[in-house]
Structures are given as structure tokens and as C-alpha cells.
Motif scaffolding. Structure first.
Motif, short mmCIF file in Angstrom:
data_model
loop_
_atom_site.label_atom_id
_atom_site.label_comp_id
_atom_site.label_asym_id
_atom_site.label_seq_id
_atom_site.Cartn_x
_atom_site.Cartn_y
_atom_site.Cartn_z
N ALA A 95 1.12 -1.21 -0.04
CA ALA A 95 0.04 -0.12 0.02
C ALA A 95 0.84 1.29 -0.23
CB ALA A 95 -1.01 0.13 1.11
N VAL A 96 1.97 1.04 0.73
CA VAL A 96 2.85 2.52 0.69
C VAL A 96 3.33 2.71 -0.61
CG1 VAL A 96 5.18 3.31 1.66
CG2 VAL A 96 3.36 2.15 3.20
N ASP A 97 3.65 1.50 -1.24
CA ASP A 97 4.42 1.35 -2.67
C ASP A 97 3.25 2.19 -3.64
OD1 ASP A 97 6.51 0.91 -4.79
OD2 ASP A 97 4.90 -0.10 -5.46
N ARG A 98 2.17 1.57 -3.59
CA ARG A 98 0.86 1.78 -4.38
C ARG A 98 0.53 3.51 -4.28
NH1 ARG A 98 -3.10 0.07 -7.55
NH2 ARG A 98 -5.08 0.84 -7.13
N ALA A 99 0.52 3.79 -2.91
CA ALA A 99 0.42 5.29 -2.63
C ALA A 99 1.43 6.16 -3.56
CB ALA A 99 0.24 5.55 -1.20
N ALA A 100 2.70 5.74 -3.55
CA ALA A 100 3.70 6.50 -4.35
C ALA A 100 3.32 6.57 -5.59
CB ALA A 100 4.98 5.95 -3.71
N ARG A 101 3.12 5.13 -6.32
CA ARG A 101 3.00 5.12 -7.55
C ARG A 101 1.60 6.00 -8.22
NH1 ARG A 101 5.73 0.77 -10.02
NH2 ARG A 101 6.88 -0.48 -8.44
N LEU A 102 0.56 6.08 -7.30
CA LEU A 102 -0.41 6.89 -7.43
C LEU A 102 -0.24 8.50 -7.27
CD1 LEU A 102 -3.28 4.44 -6.01
CD2 LEU A 102 -2.72 4.98 -8.44
N GLY A 103 0.74 8.95 -6.60
CA GLY A 103 1.02 10.16 -6.43
C GLY A 103 0.27 10.66 -5.14
N VAL A 104 -0.22 9.69 -4.32
CA VAL A 104 -0.77 10.19 -3.12
C VAL A 104 0.40 10.13 -1.82
CG1 VAL A 104 -2.43 9.19 -1.45
CG2 VAL A 104 -2.97 8.93 -3.74
N PRO A 105 0.53 11.03 -1.17
CA PRO A 105 1.59 11.51 -0.20
C PRO A 105 1.57 10.57 1.10
CG PRO A 105 0.45 13.15 0.05
CD PRO A 105 -0.30 12.42 -1.27
N TRP A 106 0.52 10.18 1.40
CA TRP A 106 0.16 9.51 2.94
C TRP A 106 -0.69 8.17 2.92
CZ3 TRP A 106 3.00 11.59 6.70
CH2 TRP A 106 3.19 12.98 6.48
N VAL A 107 -0.18 7.30 3.74
CA VAL A 107 -0.86 6.06 4.04
C VAL A 107 -1.30 6.25 5.44
CG1 VAL A 107 -0.94 3.47 4.07
CG2 VAL A 107 0.23 4.73 2.15
N ARG A 108 -2.48 6.03 5.67
CA ARG A 108 -2.99 5.99 7.17
C ARG A 108 -3.68 4.80 7.42
NH1 ARG A 108 -4.23 12.07 5.97
NH2 ARG A 108 -2.49 13.03 6.61
N ARG A 109 -4.06 4.54 8.79
CA ARG A 109 -4.42 3.51 9.31
C ARG A 109 -4.81 3.54 10.97
NH1 ARG A 109 -0.29 -1.38 8.78
NH2 ARG A 109 -2.30 -2.46 8.46
N HIS A 110 -5.59 2.89 11.35
CA HIS A 110 -5.87 2.92 12.88
C HIS A 110 -5.98 1.26 13.37
CE1 HIS A 110 -10.16 2.29 11.66
NE2 HIS A 110 -10.14 1.84 12.75
N CYS A 111 -5.76 1.31 14.72
CA CYS A 111 -5.80 -0.16 15.18
C CYS A 111 -6.33 0.02 16.53
CB CYS A 111 -4.68 -0.81 15.00
SG CYS A 111 -3.16 -0.06 15.87
N HIS A 112 -6.82 -1.15 17.15
CA HIS A 112 -7.59 -1.25 18.48
C HIS A 112 -6.61 -1.43 19.70
CE1 HIS A 112 -11.75 -1.17 16.74
NE2 HIS A 112 -11.10 -0.55 16.00
N PHE A 113 -5.56 -2.00 19.42
CA PHE A 113 -4.54 -2.77 20.37
C PHE A 113 -3.07 -2.08 20.36
CE2 PHE A 113 -7.80 -5.64 19.33
CZ PHE A 113 -8.33 -6.09 20.76
N ALA A 114 -2.56 -1.78 21.39
CA ALA A 114 -1.22 -1.28 21.39
C ALA A 114 -0.16 -2.14 20.71
CB ALA A 114 -0.75 -0.98 22.84
N GLY A 115 -0.45 -3.49 20.92
CA GLY A 115 0.58 -4.59 20.12
C GLY A 115 0.52 -4.66 18.80
N VAL A 116 -0.73 -4.04 18.22
CA VAL A 116 -1.01 -4.14 16.92
C VAL A 116 -0.23 -2.72 16.21
CG1 VAL A 116 -2.43 -3.72 14.77
CG2 VAL A 116 -3.13 -5.50 16.59
N ALA A 117 -0.43 -1.63 17.22
CA ALA A 117 0.11 -0.41 16.68
C ALA A 117 1.94 -0.53 16.79
CB ALA A 117 -0.01 0.64 17.88
N ARG A 118 2.33 -1.23 17.76
CA ARG A 118 3.80 -1.63 17.87
C ARG A 118 4.22 -2.26 16.47
NH1 ARG A 118 2.71 -2.32 23.25
NH2 ARG A 118 2.59 -4.58 22.75
#
Length: 178
Positions: free
Chosen positions: A108-131
Motif C-alpha cells: 500500500a505504501v508503494d501503491r500510494a507513491a505510484r498513484l502520487g498520493v503522499p500518505w498512507v493512514r490506518r488505525h488499530c485497536h490494540f497497542a501490540g498491533v500499533a507496535r
């Protein structure tokens, strides 16, 4: 990675059931009650549901990739910036050593760059997933308390990546590393 189709439903169901079993064995809330809805995402006409399809193992992950995030969790300025928003990432826990979640996120990070989109964002519910997301280069922007959940809002700048190298360095191409 490729767009999901109706033909993927049985393999996606297998992945989700395996993830639910894994979560329940660890005393975590699972998505079992939402299984049918998650599998039905394969039929999404908006073209924003993607699967990670391995030649050797079949489908090993599913993720929603949209060009607009939720109305909560981000400032007005952040919502005004172009970004791909990742949600609903589910991977086969049997493939954990091969890091399919990392493969999907970096795609997704690579796809965003190929599309000219500067950011990839997400959210999660657990500190372990955030790590885990941080190990993929995402940065915690803020934590937000929703009615019944604490959310970790995360972002990463898009960049072109050599995905073949990502695979060679210990994800799906090389079992036992990661």
C-alpha cells in the motif's frame, strides 16, 4: 496483491476463521460474529478490497484500501490531504513468520507513491498491533477514545519500494524468517 472477487470467498473465509481461532485461543475478542460480512467484502463493487494471493498458499490476507478515511480520528487538515486509508487487514496466522501483514502494508505504501498520493493512514485497536504497524514504518499520530474502543491513529509517508526485495528479505518468499 490483487482486487478481491466473489471467487475468493471460500479462501477468505478460511483465513478469517483461522484468525478468529487464533484470537480466541489468546483470550482476545474475535471477528467471528462478523465473519459473513467480512467474507461478503469480496463482492465489494467499489473495488477497494484487496487480497494477498500467494502462488504456494492461496489467499493469505485481505485488506480494505480506500482513498478516504473515517470522519473521526483525523484533523480537518489531515483529512484534506490525499491519503490511502488501510482498514480491515486480516491475515492467516499460520503464515505469521512470513509477515503477510507487512507485505500488504508495504504494498500500500508503494501503491500510494505510484498513484502520487503522499500518505498512507490506518488505525488499530490494540497497542501490540500499533507496535507491529510501527515496525512497518508507521508513526503513531495520536490515540483517540471512541465510545467503546481506544484507537491508535497511524500514518506513513508514501514511497516507492522494491517489493521483490521486501519478499526476499523475510516475508512470503522465505519461511522461517521475519
Amino acid at each position: 496483491m490483487r482486487l478481491a472477487t466473489s471467487a475468493d470467498r471460500s479462501q477468505v473465509a478460511r483465513v478469517i476463521e483461522a484468525r478468529c481461532d487464533w484470537m480466541e485461543q489468546r483470550g482476545m475478542p474475535s471477528w467471528r460474529e462478523a465473519l459473513d460480512d467480512l467474507v461478503a467484502q469480496c463482492d465489494n463493487p467499489d473495488g477497494d478490497v484487496w487480497v494477498l494471493d500467494s502462488d504456494e498458499h492461496g489467499i493469505v490476507g485481505q485488506m480494505v484500501v480506500q482513498d478516504q478515511g473515517p470522519p473521526w480520528g483525523w484533523t480537518d487538515e489531515e483529512r484534506a490531504e490525499a491519503a490511502l486509508y488501510l482498514s480491515g487487514a486480516i491475515t492467516d496466522p499460520a503464515m505469521r513468520e512470513r509477515r503477510p501483514g507487512t507485505v500488504m502494508a508495504l504494498w500500500a505504501v508503494d501503491r500510494a507513491a505510484r498513484l502520487g498520493v503522499p500518505w498512507v493512514r490506518r488505525h488499530c485497536h490494540f497497542a501490540g498491533v500499533a507496535r507491529y504497524n510501527e515496525s512497518q514504518g508507521f508513526t503513531l499520530v495520536r490515540e483517540e477514545q471512541r465510545t467503546h474502543a481506544r484507537l491508535f491513529m497511524m500514518t506513513r509517508r508514501a514511497e516507492r519500494l522494491d517489493l521483490a526485495q521486501v519478499l526476499r528479505e523475510g516475508t512470503l518468499a522465505q519461511p522461517g524468517r521475519g
